[in-house]
Structures are given as structure tokens and as C-alpha cells.
Design a protein around this motif. Structure first.
Motif, PDB file in Angstrom:
ATOM      1  N   CYS A  90     -94.121  53.103  42.967  1.00 46.23           N
ATOM      2  CA  CYS A  90     -94.402  52.067  43.721  1.00 46.23           C
ATOM      3  C   CYS A  90     -95.171  51.135  42.598  1.00 46.23           C
ATOM      4  O   CYS A  90     -95.450  49.821  43.167  1.00 46.23           O
ATOM      5  N   GLN A  91     -95.754  51.484  41.822  1.00 42.47           N
ATOM      6  CA  GLN A  91     -95.818  50.371  40.687  1.00 42.47           C
ATOM      7  C   GLN A  91     -95.064  49.228  40.088  1.00 42.47           C
ATOM      8  O   GLN A  91     -95.162  48.355  40.007  1.00 42.47           O
ATOM      9  N   ARG A  92     -93.859  50.395  40.155  1.00 42.50           N
ATOM     10  CA  ARG A  92     -92.937  49.234  39.697  1.00 42.50           C
ATOM     11  C   ARG A  92     -92.478  47.928  40.298  1.00 42.50           C
ATOM     12  O   ARG A  92     -92.233  47.064  40.270  1.00 42.50           O
ATOM     13  N   ILE A  93     -92.061  48.871  41.417  1.00 37.14           N
ATOM     14  CA  ILE A  93     -92.074  48.275  42.662  1.00 37.14           C
ATOM     15  C   ILE A  93     -93.420  46.101  42.637  1.00 37.14           C
ATOM     16  O   ILE A  93     -92.372  45.545  43.349  1.00 37.14           O
ATOM     17  N   LEU A  94     -94.571  47.190  42.466  1.00 39.46           N
ATOM     18  CA  LEU A  94     -95.454  46.160  42.355  1.00 39.46           C
ATOM     19  C   LEU A  94     -94.877  45.125  41.396  1.00 39.46           C
ATOM     20  O   LEU A  94     -94.978  43.715  41.004  1.00 39.46           O
ATOM     21  N   ASP A  95     -94.507  45.801  40.481  1.00 38.82           N
ATOM     22  CA  ASP A  95     -94.241  44.652  38.745  1.00 38.82           C
ATOM     23  C   ASP A  95     -93.255  43.500  38.752  1.00 38.82           C
ATOM     24  O   ASP A  95     -93.245  42.992  38.940  1.00 38.82           O
ATOM     25  N   LEU A  96     -92.367  44.235  40.947  1.00 39.82           N
ATOM     26  CA  LEU A  96     -91.531  42.983  40.231  1.00 39.82           C
ATOM     27  C   LEU A  96     -91.460  42.186  41.469  1.00 39.82           C
ATOM     28  O   LEU A  96     -90.546  41.038  41.443  1.00 39.82           O
ATOM     29  N   ASP A  97     -92.540  41.778  42.138  1.00 37.70           N
ATOM     30  CA  ASP A  97     -93.463  40.369  42.411  1.00 37.70           C
ATOM     31  C   ASP A  97     -92.252  40.508  43.764  1.00 37.70           C
ATOM     32  O   ASP A  97     -91.784  39.001  43.683  1.00 37.70           O
ATOM     33  N   PRO A  98     -92.357  41.401  44.288  1.00 35.15           N
ATOM     34  CA  PRO A  98     -91.341  41.449  45.636  1.00 35.15           C
ATOM     35  C   PRO A  98     -91.769  40.949  46.610  1.00 35.15           C
ATOM     36  O   PRO A  98     -93.480  40.182  47.151  1.00 35.15           O
ATOM     37  N   ARG A  99     -91.396  40.062  47.959  1.00 38.05           N
ATOM     38  CA  ARG A  99     -92.085  39.163  48.801  1.00 38.05           C
ATOM     39  C   ARG A  99     -91.263  39.974  50.300  1.00 38.05           C
ATOM     40  O   ARG A  99     -92.449  39.923  51.196  1.00 38.05           O
ATOM     41  N   ILE A 100     -90.316  41.014  49.669  1.00 29.71           N
ATOM     42  CA  ILE A 100     -90.543  42.445  51.314  1.00 29.71           C
ATOM     43  C   ILE A 100     -89.465  43.054  50.968  1.00 29.71           C
ATOM     44  O   ILE A 100     -89.477  43.604  48.976  1.00 29.71           O
ATOM     45  N   VAL A 101     -90.724  44.115  50.959  1.00 30.66           N
ATOM     46  CA  VAL A 101     -90.357  45.789  50.779  1.00 30.66           C
ATOM     47  C   VAL A 101     -89.565  46.800  51.449  1.00 30.66           C
ATOM     48  O   VAL A 101     -90.524  46.407  52.828  1.00 30.66           O
ATOM     49  N   VAL A 102     -88.823  47.118  51.373  1.00 35.99           N
ATOM     50  CA  VAL A 102     -88.272  47.984  52.684  1.00 35.99           C
ATOM     51  C   VAL A 102     -88.282  48.939  52.705  1.00 35.99           C
ATOM     52  O   VAL A 102     -88.378  50.061  51.543  1.00 35.99           O
ATOM     53  N   PRO A 103     -89.652  49.797  53.487  1.00 31.57           N
ATOM     54  CA  PRO A 103     -89.759  51.687  53.063  1.00 31.57           C
ATOM     55  C   PRO A 103     -88.378  52.313  53.327  1.00 31.57           C
ATOM     56  O   PRO A 103     -88.021  52.057  54.049  1.00 31.57           O
ATOM     57  N   GLY A 104     -88.188  53.653  52.947  1.00 30.34           N
ATOM     58  CA  GLY A 104     -87.478  54.439  53.353  1.00 30.34           C
ATOM     59  C   GLY A 104     -87.677  54.704  54.804  1.00 30.34           C
ATOM     60  O   GLY A 104     -86.364  54.958  55.787  1.00 30.34           O
ATOM     61  N   HIS A 105     -89.207  54.834  55.171  1.00 28.74           N
ATOM     62  CA  HIS A 105     -89.520  54.789  56.744  1.00 28.74           C
ATOM     63  C   HIS A 105     -90.827  53.479  57.014  1.00 28.74           C
ATOM     64  O   HIS A 105     -91.527  54.036  56.380  1.00 28.74           O
ATOM     65  N   GLY A 106     -90.291  53.281  58.524  1.00 31.56           N
ATOM     66  CA  GLY A 106     -91.928  52.030  59.064  1.00 31.56           C
ATOM     67  C   GLY A 106     -90.626  51.214  58.256  1.00 31.56           C
ATOM     68  O   GLY A 106     -89.902  50.500  58.038  1.00 31.56           O
ATOM     69  N   PRO A 107     -91.853  50.132  59.046  1.00 25.46           N
ATOM     70  CA  PRO A 107     -91.546  48.640  59.218  1.00 25.46           C
ATOM     71  C   PRO A 107     -92.012  47.557  58.205  1.00 25.46           C
ATOM     72  O   PRO A 107     -92.278  48.246  56.981  1.00 25.46           O
ATOM     73  N   LEU A 108     -91.304  46.465  57.260  1.00 28.94           N
ATOM     74  CA  LEU A 108     -91.034  45.582  56.373  1.00 28.94           C
ATOM     75  C   LEU A 108     -92.687  45.504  55.966  1.00 28.94           C
ATOM     76  O   LEU A 108     -93.143  45.624  57.060  1.00 28.94           O
ATOM     77  N   VAL A 109     -93.061  46.096  54.427  1.00 30.05           N
ATOM     78  CA  VAL A 109     -93.794  44.941  54.524  1.00 30.05           C
ATOM     79  C   VAL A 109     -94.270  44.367  53.324  1.00 30.05           C
ATOM     80  O   VAL A 109     -93.047  44.081  52.386  1.00 30.05           O
ATOM     81  N   GLY A 110     -95.434  44.013  52.119  1.00 29.23           N
ATOM     82  CA  GLY A 110     -95.473  43.530  51.441  1.00 29.23           C
ATOM     83  C   GLY A 110     -96.432  43.778  50.435  1.00 29.23           C
ATOM     84  O   GLY A 110     -96.393  44.959  50.487  1.00 29.23           O
ATOM     85  N   PRO A 111     -96.992  43.292  49.239  1.00 25.29           N
ATOM     86  CA  PRO A 111     -97.283  43.653  48.066  1.00 25.29           C
ATOM     87  C   PRO A 111     -98.635  44.658  48.707  1.00 25.29           C
ATOM     88  O   PRO A 111     -98.969  45.996  48.040  1.00 25.29           O
ATOM     89  N   ALA A 112     -99.537  44.469  49.822  1.00 25.78           N
ATOM     90  CA  ALA A 112    -100.156  44.395  50.077  1.00 25.78           C
ATOM     91  C   ALA A 112    -100.454  45.330  50.715  1.00 25.78           C
ATOM     92  O   ALA A 112    -101.103  46.820  50.210  1.00 25.78           O
ATOM     93  N   GLU A 113     -99.222  45.971  51.499  1.00 28.63           N
ATOM     94  CA  GLU A 113     -99.793  47.479  52.183  1.00 28.63           C
ATOM     95  C   GLU A 113     -98.916  48.599  50.801  1.00 28.63           C
ATOM     96  O   GLU A 113     -99.310  49.228  51.215  1.00 28.63           O
ATOM     97  N   VAL A 114     -98.774  48.216  49.710  1.00 29.14           N
ATOM     98  CA  VAL A 114     -97.997  49.056  49.538  1.00 29.14           C
ATOM     99  C   VAL A 114     -98.900  49.135  48.330  1.00 29.14           C
ATOM    100  O   VAL A 114     -99.233  50.942  47.924  1.00 29.14           O
ATOM    101  N   SER A 115     -99.909  48.533  47.752  1.00 29.24           N
ATOM    102  CA  SER A 115    -101.108  48.427  47.140  1.00 29.24           C
ATOM    103  C   SER A 115    -102.012  50.239  48.123  1.00 29.24           C
ATOM    104  O   SER A 115    -102.095  50.533  47.725  1.00 29.24           O
ATOM    105  N   THR A 116    -101.799  49.269  49.274  1.00 21.98           N
ATOM    106  CA  THR A 116    -103.203  50.747  50.138  1.00 21.98           C
ATOM    107  C   THR A 116    -102.151  52.184  49.851  1.00 21.98           C
ATOM    108  O   THR A 116    -103.304  52.717  50.229  1.00 21.98           O
ATOM    109  N   TYR A 117    -101.071  51.901  50.431  1.00 22.49           N
ATOM    110  CA  TYR A 117    -100.273  53.095  50.206  1.00 22.49           C
ATOM    111  C   TYR A 117    -100.573  53.842  48.824  1.00 22.49           C
ATOM    112  O   TYR A 117    -100.901  55.138  48.940  1.00 22.49           O
TER     113      TYR A 117
END
Ligand SMILES: [Zn+2]
Length: 335
Positions: free
Chosen positions: A212-239
Motif C-alpha cells: 500500500c505504501q508503494r501505491i501511495l508513493d505513486l501519488d495516485p488520484r484514484i485507486v481501484v481496490p480489488g473489492h469495493g468502491p474507488l478511493v483516494g490516498p486518504a482511504e488507503v492510509s486508513t486501511y
């Protein structure tokens, strides 16, 4: 809960298939990346009917001559790869490590037969029917990748650059994420679950946090999880914080001398009021992390691990479940 009839354009040329099935297994997100006559599909659905539905939706947004010539599997679980066989002419790309994981769960026809024989009088078999009884796996053949890589691979889809980045072992032994630098989209696969307690088969959980840190390091605008709704970096950090808390607690329980089952019971009790679905997966997370802490390298049996988790959390199993034929018919009617 719904199965999308179409794709959602989340960035120019990037179309997501986003089923909304919280609190259950198997309905994963897929992403179509299109440029000119070229198209790449990230992950394939769990059944032939779902895959045909997605393919039909894809062709409504693609130019007439376009074809899905490349499929990428973020990992080897069936809910992200069973549909591969419906793309016989496509190059199927995944990590080399995913080849091994494909053997860790039943093949589609085996799973179909297993579900046909499930007895709703048995606790675990009733759980299996409640979460998997709706899926028709007939006619699917396990179709492994035709091209594998380790580390990192860049591919072009028309004029769109696509980066495949290996981040496993984490959810499975061979996870990858898909990065679209032009649109700042990342497809996370199952290193990221939104809405439900995640399940991770390989681990360690520290590997999931690193992914997940690798994902954040890419500075994404939209993250598509394997399951569930689209999120941004804040939700990735919470997870990531959730996983880190669970990991810290499991390590403390292990250090205090408790066995896997005792630790899982405590974790389940401590999270009984969680808003997240599928709380029984905490017992799988415990088993996964304990395997690492105990340096247990015996091959993982997914059905066995899940069965043990469900027996530790009997309240997660509905008291009754419709017959398999009814589940299949109801689900098919939604398509
Ligand atoms: Zn999945």
C-alpha cells in the motif's frame, strides 16, 4: 448489491467495472484501458456469464475494430482470473510468482461440484453456499498467464503507458499493481479491500502495508481496490492503519504464547462491533501471520484455512440459505 450493466469512465480511456457486493465474496473490480484499437483488461470476473457481461459492456465503449488483446491478472485468485479462458487470443500477463498460487485453490469445475454437494445442515458448507452458491463455474478452464515477469514491466496500450509493478508476497505470493501515470490511476488488486475486513492468504501483513505504501508513493488520484468502491490516498492510509493495528495485536498475542485459534478468538471478540463486513476474515489474517511467526512453510490450503476461520466465528453464518439451484437462478436473473 448490484452487478453493473456498463462501465464507468474514471479517466480518459480508463473504464471500471465496479460491482457493489459488500459483505460477500467473489465480485471483484475490473478495469479496461483503451487507446485506439488496443485494449487491456485488468482482471477477469469469476464466472463465464459475468465475463460475457463485462465483455459486452467493454465493446459498447470500444471502437468497432478494437479487441481486448491483453489481460493482466493482479493475482491468481479465481475471482480475478477464472474469466481468463474467455480471452483465448489475448496475451495474459501476470507475475511469475502467480503461477504457483494458481494451484492453491480449487479449479472452477471442482469448485462447482463442491458447491453442488454442499449440505446446508453443515455450518461451513452453509457459509460456502451463502457466499459462493450463486456462482456458476461450469465451462471455465483454469487459464494461466502466457507471459510472466518479476519486478516491473512496462506495456503500451495504443498510446497509453501502463506500468505493472510486483508488490507481493502480500495478499498472495505474486501480487501486482497497475499504474497509469498519465491519469494517476492505480489498480490495487486485493492488496486493498474497501468496506470489508480484508483477507490475505500469503502475507506477511507487513508485506500488505509495504504494498500500500508503494501505491501511495505513486501519488495516485484514484485507486481501484480489488473489492469495493474507488478511493483516494486518504482511504488507503486508513486501511494501512487498520492492517498495522491488527498486525501489532497478532504479534502481541503470539508473544504471549497463545496459539492461532486462541489469538483468533480474541481478535474476533475485540472487533465484534466493527462496521466492516466479513469479520470472520480476521481469523484468516491471524492464521496467515502466525504461519510467518512460526516459520510454517507447509503449502496453504485456502478452503481449509477458510473453514477453520468460519468455525471460529459461527455467528457469521446465516441460519438458513436458499438451495443452490435457487441461488444460481436468482443471481443469473440479475445479469
Ligand atoms: Zn478478490
Amino acid at each position: 448489491m448490484y452487478i453493473p450493466s456498463g462501465l464507468t469512465e474514471i479517466a480518459p480511456g480508463v473504464h471500471a467495472w465496479l460491482p457493489d457486493f459488500p459483505g460477500t465474496w467473489g465480485m471483484a473490480n475490473c478495469v479496461l484501458i483503451a487507446s485506439g484499437p488496443a485494449a487491456l483488461l485488468v482482471d477477469t470476473p469469476y464466472t463465464a456469464a459475468l465475463t460475457r457481461s463485462l465483455t459486452a459492456a467493454a465493446h459498447r465503449v470500444l471502437p468497432p475494430q478494437a479487441a481486448i488483446s491483453t489481460v493482466v491478472n493482479t493475482h491468481g485468485n479465481g475471482d480475478h482470473s477464472y474469466g481468463n479462458g474467455l480471452f483465448p487470443d489475448a496475451e495474459i500477463i501476470s507475475t511469475h510468482a502467480n503461477l504457483g498460487h494458481l494451484c492453491a485453490e480449487p479449479e472452477p469445475e471442482q469448485l462447482h461440484a463442491l458447491l453442488d454437494q454442499c449440505d446446508s445442515g453443515d455450518l461451513f458448507q452453509r457459509y460456502m453456499l451463502a457466499h459462493f452458491g450463486r456462482y456458476d463455474y461450469q465451462g471455465l478452464k483454469l487459464t494461466p498467464p502466457t507471459r510472466t515477469f518479476t519486478g516491473r514491466l512496462e506495456v503500451e496500450v495504443g498510446s497509453t503507458a501502463v506500468e505493472l509493478i510486483e508488490v507481493g508476497p502480500a495478499h498472495t505470493s505474486g501480487d501486482l499493481i497497475v499504474h497509469l501515470p498519465d491519469s494517476q490511476v492505480v489498480c490495487a488488486g486485493d492488496v486493498l479491500f474497501i468496506g470489508d475486513v480484508p483477507v490475505h492468504w500469503a502475507g506477511p501483513l507487513g508485506g500488505v502495508i509495504d504494498a500500500c505504501q508503494r501505491i501511495l508513493d505513486l501519488d495516485p488520484r484514484i485507486v481501484v481496490p480489488g473489492h469495493g468502491p474507488l478511493v483516494g490516498p486518504a482511504e488507503v492510509s486508513t486501511y494501512m492503519n487498520f492492517i498495522d493495528d491488527v498486525r501489532t495485536r497478532i504479534h502481541a498475542l503470539h508473544a504471549s504464547g497463545l496459539n492461532t485459534e486462541e489469538a483468533a478468538r480474541i481478535l474476533l471478540r475485540e472487533h465484534q462491533d466493527t462496521d466492516l463486513g466479513l469479520v470472520e476474515r480476521l481469523a484468516v489474517l491471524t492464521a496467515t501471520e502466525y504461519r510467518h511467526l512460526n516459520q510454517d512453510t507447509t503449502p496453504l490450503e485456502l478452503v481449509e484455512v477458510l473453514g477453520a476461520a468460519v468455525r471460529l466465528a459461527p455467528d457469521c453464518v446465516p441460519a438458513t440459505v436458499p438451495e443452490r439451484a435457487v441461488l444460481l437462478a436468482d443471481f443469473h436473473a440479475r445479469l
